[in-house]
Design a protein around this motif. Structure first.
Motif: not given
Ligand code: GSH
Length: 208
Positions: A15-21, A72-75, A154-156
């Motif tokens: 969810h956090i990574v989706l918000n970064e996109l 997948y999201l990070g890429d 990063s996603v990590a």
């Protein structure tokens, strides 16, 4: 894209990574105990494993497992630098960190959220394992800061943040590791994190 999530669970990393996109996405919460989604769908038909997260792509394809979804999201947008390029040393370091988060750190917290109550011995043993893993994070941050891979979030970091933030829920004191505490606080102040935590009901007001 749609993320199937459970409030405060490991799915919050995606969810956090989706918000970064910059892409739009949908969210649907899942009651994993009952195996139903918020709209009443049988979750086993979506993810036969029964746990979150699951990411549904526009074409309908489904991705499961935190470390697959996060990569997948990070890429998706290399400019965001959420994942280092494939075949780089950074990418192997990312995979090393994600594997550690998934199989060592995350799974050591899991018994605290089980319906089966832990006795004192089991709790002490799990806490001692968490402590050795937090030692590792502390050492890692001594060499790489402000984030686990160095300069870029990063996603990590999204995944480690979500797990380390569970410390508050299980009364595991992070104060012996001030460097780790500052790391958690730093990530918690990101707009993407505040937004995800607010949407999932972990913080009351949206400060972003
Ligand atoms: N190996 C899975 C583990 C996911 C997982 O542990 N999900 C938990 C929440 S953090 C869950 O949905 N638990 C509910 C259940 O197992 O019924 C992954 O990394 O995606």
């Amino acid at each position: 894209m749609k993320l199937y999530f459970k409030p405060g669970a490991c799915s919050m990393a995606s969810h956090i990574v989706l918000n970064e996109l910059k892409e739009s996405f949908e969210l649907e919460s899942v009651n994993t105990e009952q195996g139903v989604t918020d709209s009443g769908a049988d979750y086993k038909q979506i993810n036969p494993k029964g746990y979150v997260p699951t990411l549904r792509l526009e074409a309908g394809e489904l991705i499961t497992e935190n470390i697959a979804i996060l990569q997948y999201l990070g890429d998706k947008d290399p400019q965001n630098k959420l994942t280092p390029q494939y075949s780089s040393t950074g990418r192997i370091r990312l995979l090393e960190l994600l594997s550690f988060a998934s199989s060592e750190l995350h799974k050591t917290f899991s018994p605290f959220f089980s319906s089966v109550e832990m006795d004192e011995k089991a709790r002490a043993s799990a806490e001692s394992k968490i402590a050795t893993r937090v030692d590792f994070i502390n050492d890692r941050l001594e060499q790489n800061s402000p984030y686990l891979l160095g300069e870029n979030f990063s996603v990590a970091d999204a995944y480690f943040f979500v797990i380390l933030n569970w410390s508050g829920f299980i009364n595991f004191d992070l104060s012996p590791w001030p460097r780790v505490q500052s790391y958690v606080a730093r990530i918690k102040s990101r707009p993407s994190v505040i937004k995800a935590m607010t949407r999932e009901g972990l913080i009351a007001t949206e400060a972003a």
